[in-house]
Write a protein that holds these residues in place. Structure first.
Motif, PDB file in Angstrom:
ATOM      1  N   ALA A 277       0.835  -1.207   0.000  1.00  0.00           N
ATOM      2  CA  ALA A 277       0.000   0.000   0.000  1.00  0.00           C
ATOM      3  C   ALA A 277       0.867   1.253   0.000  1.00  0.00           C
ATOM      4  CB  ALA A 277      -0.911  -0.005   1.220  1.00  0.00           C
ATOM      5  N   ASP A 278       0.334   2.314  -0.628  1.00  0.00           N
ATOM      6  CA  ASP A 278       1.034   3.600  -0.565  1.00  0.00           C
ATOM      7  C   ASP A 278       0.978   4.181   0.856  1.00  0.00           C
ATOM      8  OD1 ASP A 278       1.495   3.472  -3.307  1.00  0.00           O
ATOM      9  OD2 ASP A 278      -0.389   4.514  -3.777  1.00  0.00           O
ATOM     10  N   LEU A 279      -0.126   3.920   1.522  1.00  0.00           N
ATOM     11  CA  LEU A 279      -0.338   4.479   2.871  1.00  0.00           C
ATOM     12  C   LEU A 279      -1.231   3.529   3.654  1.00  0.00           C
ATOM     13  CD1 LEU A 279      -0.176   6.866   4.945  1.00  0.00           C
ATOM     14  CD2 LEU A 279      -2.243   7.781   3.848  1.00  0.00           C
ATOM     15  N   THR A 280      -0.882   3.330   4.912  1.00  0.00           N
ATOM     16  CA  THR A 280      -1.712   2.524   5.808  1.00  0.00           C
ATOM     17  C   THR A 280      -2.224   3.430   6.933  1.00  0.00           C
ATOM     18  OG1 THR A 280      -0.428   0.520   5.370  1.00  0.00           O
ATOM     19  CG2 THR A 280      -1.782   0.547   7.365  1.00  0.00           C
ATOM     20  N   LEU A 281      -3.538   3.400   7.163  1.00  0.00           N
ATOM     21  CA  LEU A 281      -4.142   4.214   8.222  1.00  0.00           C
ATOM     22  C   LEU A 281      -4.657   3.313   9.350  1.00  0.00           C
ATOM     23  CD1 LEU A 281      -6.247   6.846   6.236  1.00  0.00           C
ATOM     24  CD2 LEU A 281      -3.955   7.126   7.237  1.00  0.00           C
TER      25      LEU A 281
ATOM     26  N   HIS B 179       8.701  -1.271  10.545  1.00  0.00           N
ATOM     27  CA  HIS B 179       8.805  -2.518   9.783  1.00  0.00           C
ATOM     28  C   HIS B 179       8.967  -2.266   8.278  1.00  0.00           C
ATOM     29  CE1 HIS B 179       7.545  -4.375  13.512  1.00  0.00           C
ATOM     30  NE2 HIS B 179       7.614  -5.591  12.978  1.00  0.00           N
ATOM     31  N   THR B 180       8.925  -1.014   7.847  1.00  0.00           N
ATOM     32  CA  THR B 180       9.064  -0.707   6.414  1.00  0.00           C
ATOM     33  C   THR B 180      10.522  -0.835   5.988  1.00  0.00           C
ATOM     34  OG1 THR B 180       7.200   0.817   6.521  1.00  0.00           O
ATOM     35  CG2 THR B 180       8.704   1.055   4.669  1.00  0.00           C
TER      36      THR B 180
ATOM     37  N   ALA C 176       4.889   5.569   6.031  1.00  0.00           N
ATOM     38  CA  ALA C 176       4.176   4.460   5.407  1.00  0.00           C
ATOM     39  C   ALA C 176       2.857   4.213   6.113  1.00  0.00           C
ATOM     40  CB  ALA C 176       5.028   3.195   5.435  1.00  0.00           C
ATOM     41  N   SER C 177       2.810   4.563   7.384  1.00  0.00           N
ATOM     42  CA  SER C 177       1.599   4.338   8.161  1.00  0.00           C
ATOM     43  C   SER C 177       1.385   5.522   9.089  1.00  0.00           C
ATOM     44  CB  SER C 177       1.731   3.040   8.982  1.00  0.00           C
ATOM     45  OG  SER C 177       0.576   2.807   9.751  1.00  0.00           O
TER      46      SER C 177
ATOM     47  N   LEU D  43      -4.571   2.643  -0.669  1.00  0.00           N
ATOM     48  CA  LEU D  43      -4.739   2.845   0.775  1.00  0.00           C
ATOM     49  C   LEU D  43      -5.163   1.559   1.465  1.00  0.00           C
ATOM     50  CD1 LEU D  43      -4.981   4.799   3.258  1.00  0.00           C
ATOM     51  CD2 LEU D  43      -7.375   5.122   2.580  1.00  0.00           C
ATOM     52  N   ALA D  44      -4.538   1.288   2.614  1.00  0.00           N
ATOM     53  CA  ALA D  44      -4.949   0.170   3.472  1.00  0.00           C
ATOM     54  C   ALA D  44      -5.431   0.755   4.801  1.00  0.00           C
ATOM     55  CB  ALA D  44      -3.795  -0.801   3.709  1.00  0.00           C
TER      56      ALA D  44
END
Length: 859
Positions: A19-23, A36-37, A45-46, A139-140
């Motif tokens: 994912a480009d971004l995790t919310l 963890h990225t 990343a999140s 997006l996740a």
């Protein structure tokens, strides 16, 4: 115990890696996922929705918004904080700031004002409301149910939903049950060292005892940790605020309250002065400068004065005061109250280490990114109570918090649940959510799968002493004499006597009052004319000695009690003047009379405050007044007891739970001075009827005096005395005793008991019964009507026991002196082997133990 299996952080990281971004609504999880990225990238990343929209690592604009409210409106600080708190909560929970005034409770001028200011002020909430992710964003969203309506305004039309649970079940490890909180902390610390801290997380209730105990244990072991005390918990900030509060308390502040505060300024106050008012002692120049600055300077001046005295820095506190506009203002109690309220209401970033063991609150998070996690307590404080807000659905809130709790319990590759069995003799209540996770009722941790630690450890027998240093070559030294107060401590709690010698007991107001009244009583004997002539000056001087311990409001009461006590002493001495007689076994005083010194008088009487030290009976002490060859006076300012109560308290077998050996000790000494004479000690209670006396009522002197007699005779000889005969026949003519003994007459009565040594009740019962029966048979021929003889004679003998119950006879003082010898031998042994808590099965009367906090009885 089945749980919904939660995905690990590693699993969530793998599922969201593309994912480009995790919310996520959980900040610790977003930080863990960032760590963890492995792919280089710009930005995070999140993130939480608000941190992403505001482009801040952790948005913290509540303090800035609060400052806007208090500077741009007339709201008080409490009103501003309440309005800000409710507005932001409503904004987050409904997605709209304007919704706040739709609720009648908040449709008020202050909330309208706060809402308008917040509309006009930049904030992370505005940023989130104005931001929407483009549909092209991959997006996740982890646990979408945890996002608020305001969070959801950021979401595009399409995104990946990630469930935090796998859909399977798992089991919870066994809980480890310990007998106490300290046992849990001890077990925890033994598993940690300075090298393993980065791998360990500890979850606890930050409001419980676990938090300070764990932090203290980690510091003692030299193990670094993060997530500990916050801004307000900084030792210097806390001391500065408490010291300022103490100064503003005024003249009633006590040395005991001030001591822990000024210790940080390098000031060591005498513990004996604990109950004295601070304005009556010399605290030192550092404290005086701080007090002066507080009353005359600005907040900045006060901070600077503290920094110089404590040799520390309060830079962060100064910055917060500047933010609030307080720094250049006068330091007043009102501003101190506002400052403390602010510091306790807002989460102010603190300078904390970023390494070592991770401490986190069990009610505030779901994820701990550590391979080894210890869960401590797992009690009521681990569940969040639904806020009482109209926009909060309690059922939904509890379900989300239950989800959080289930996830929390599954962090780490190794998980250890350490809980306490009970507190204050009641089972410790597990977190309420366990009721939802198991099929049966959970009232205690023993209802869960568990392992018990320390259950077989039993209390050692009563009287187990402290471990004393091994001194094989040292013989215990038998003390030549001891005081009656030492006797009382030894009889009640020997370990209290140990600490009495180690720790100086502070003077209390009752002790100060008693001392000055005793000193005044001595002046009434040595300078009766001067005391009467300068009555008001004497009272003023007495009050001056008490004032250091009395509150301002209490001073008038203390003055009245001084007046009443002095008048009662004068009344008694006028009615019963002492006899000037030489004594051989009493010596000059060894203690000063501060009241006499204050008044410019000397005390050199051979009757007052006389010291005795009698190795023959093993006792020493002070007698207030040698009234005559056969009478001693002791002044009392406490509550009055009857002669029978005083005799009961001097019981030796069994020991009374409130032992009092003063009468026995002083009578035993005085019979050495005047052998073979009847003696008495009179306790004159000066304040027993102070309420009636203050109203102007007349209280007979006899009602203020308790007399305890000593008769140099055996019980059998006492039974034969004329006074005894008169007492047992002091009834109406129709009483059986009178019908039996009046015709018998005293002479015949005396002849019988002189020939028959009657034992006391409980002593040689067979012989006693035989003598009573002989007395009945002896009386019958001498009385015309014999039908009342048996009842009358038995009742008369029972009365004799009661009469002796208020007196000491020869055998009583002999037994007491043997008891003193035994206690001296015990004391010598205790000094070699250690002092036990108590010497009898029932244990000590804790109300009479001064050093209760030092006497540990759970050995």
């Amino acid at each position: 115990m089945p749980l919904r299996e939660a995905k690990s952080i590693d699993t969530l990281a793998a599922e969201t890696r593309e994912a480009d971004l995790t919310l996520s609504a959980d900040p610790p999880l977003t930080l863990a996922l960032d760590r963890h990225t492995s792919t280089p990238r710009l930005g995070r990343a999140s993130a939480t929705p608000r941190s992403h929209a505001a482009n801040e690592f952790v948005p913290s604009d509540r303090r800035r918004l609060f400052t806007e409210l208090i500077t741009q409106t007339d709201l008080t600080w409490k009103q501003a904080h309440r309005a800000l708190d409710r507005c932001l909560q409503c904004w987050d929970a409904t997605g709209s700031l304007d919704t706040i005034t739709d609720y009648p409770e908040f449709d008020t001028p202050q909330f309208h004002t706060a809402r308008d200011i917040l509309h006009e002020t930049d904030s992370s909430y505005h940023d989130l409301e104005a931001t929407t992710l483009p549909d092209s964003t991959d997006l996740a969203v982890i646990n979408e149910a945890g996002l608020s309506p305001l969070d959801r305004t950021l979401l595009p039309d399409s995104y990946q939903q990630v469930d935090p649970f796998t859909g399977d079940t798992t089991s919870l490890p066994q809980v480890h049950i310990f007998p106490s909180t300290t046992a849990i902390v001890d077990a925890l610390i033994t598993q940690l060292d300075t090298h393993t801290g980065e791998a360990v997380g500890i979850v606890l209730d930050e409001s419980s005892l676990f938090s300070p105990l764990v932090e203290s244990a980690l510091e003692t072991a030299g193990i670094p940790y993060q997530g500990g005390p916050g801004f307000i918990d900084d030792p210097d900030i806390r001391t500065f605020l408490r010291l300022a509060e103490a100064v503003f308390t005024g003249s009633d502040l006590r040395v005991a309250d001030l001591r822990p505060l000024v210790e940080r300024l390098g000031v060591d106050l005498d513990r004996a002065a604990d109950h004295r008012r601070v304005d009556r002692v010399d605290v030192g120049p550092a404290y005086e400068r701080f007090v002066d600055t507080l009353h005359t300077g600005t907040v900045d001046d006060a901070i600077a004065t503290y920094e110089r005295a404590a040799e520390s820095s309060l830079t962060r506190l100064r910055e917060e005061c500047a933010r609030l506009g307080l720094l250049s203002t006068a330091f007043t109690p009102q501003r101190l109250t506002r400052l403390r309220y602010y510091l306790e209401s807002f989460d102010i970033p603190a300078d904390q280490p970023n390494e070592g063991v991770l401490l986190t609150d069990g009610a505030a998070t779901s994820y701990i990114d550590r391979p080894v996690v210890f869960y401590l307590g797992l009690g009521d404080g681990w569940a969040q109570q639904p806020p009482d807000r109209p926009w909060v659905d309690p059922v939904e809130h509890v379900q989300q918090d239950l989800d959080r709790f289930e996830i929390l319990l599954q962090n780490g590759q190794e998980r250890h649940f350490l809980v306490q069995a009970s507190q204050a003799d009641a089972n410790t209540t597990p977190c309420v959510y366990f009721q939802d996770l198991v099929e049966h009722s959970v009232e205690s941790f023993s209802d869960l799968p568990h392992t018990t630690h320390g259950a077989d450890a039993t209390r050692e027998s009563v009287g187990t002493p402290f471990v004393a240093p091994d001194r094989p070559d040292t013989d215990p030294e038998l003390p030549a004499t001891i005081s009656q107060s030492t006797l009382q401590r030894l009889a009640n709690c020997p370990r209290a006597e140990f600490f009495h010698r180690l720790v100086e007991s502070p003077t209390t107001i009752s002790m100060a009052r008693g001392t000055v009244i005793h000193e005044a009583a001595e002046l009434c004997v040595t300078h009766p004319g001067a005391v009467r002539e300068h009555h008001d000056a004497v009272i003023d001087a007495m009050l001056e000695q008490i004032r250091a311990y009395a509150t301002t409001a209490r001073e008038r009461v203390e003055r009245t009690q001084c007046v009443l006590a002095l008048e009662t002493i004068q009344r008694y001495l006028d009615a019963h003047p002492p006899t000037e007689t030489p004594y051989e076994s009493y010596s000059d005083r060894s203690q000063s009379n501060r009241l006499a010194e204050r008044l410019g008088l000397t005390v050199d009487s051979s009757l007052t405050e006389r010291w005795f030290q009698a190795p023959g009976i093993g006792l020493h002490g002070f007698v207030d007044l040698l009234h005559s060859q056969t009478a001693l006076i002791d002044y009392k300012t406490g509550s009055q007891s009857s002669p029978s109560k005083l005799r009961q308290q001097a019981s030796l077998d069994p020991l009374h739970d409130e032992p009092n050996f003063q009468a026995a000790a002083y009578l035993a000494q005085h019979r050495r001075e005047t052998p073979g004479q009847p003696l008495e000690i009179r306790f004159v209670h000066l304040l027993e009827h102070d309420t009636q006396l203050a109203r102007g009522d007349t209280v007979p002197l006899a009602d203020l005096v308790t007399s305890v007699e000593y008769l140099p005779c055996t019980f059998g000889e006492f039974a034969a005395r004329r006074e005894t005969f008169d007492a047992v026949t002091d009834y109406v003519d129709s009483n059986d005793r009178v019908k039996a003994l009046d015709p018998l007459g005293y002479d015949a009565y005396r002849e019988f008991f002189e020939a028959h040594d009657l034992p006391r009740e409980g002593v040689d019962p067979e012989r006693r019964e035989a003598i009573i029966q002989s007395f009945i048979e002896y009386t019958k021929p001498r009385v015309n009507d014999t039908m009342y003889v048996e009842r009358g004679c038995r009742s008369a003998v029972e009365d004799i026991d009661g009469l002796v119950g208020e007196r000491y006879l020869t055998e009583d003082l002999n037994a007491f002196e043997a008891f003193v010898t035994d206690q001296r031998e015990r004391l010598a042994a205790y000094r070699k082997e250690g002092f036990p808590v108590c010497t009898h099965e029932d244990g000590p009367n804790w109300d009479r133990v001064d050093a209760r906090d030092l006497v540990i009885d759970d050995v």
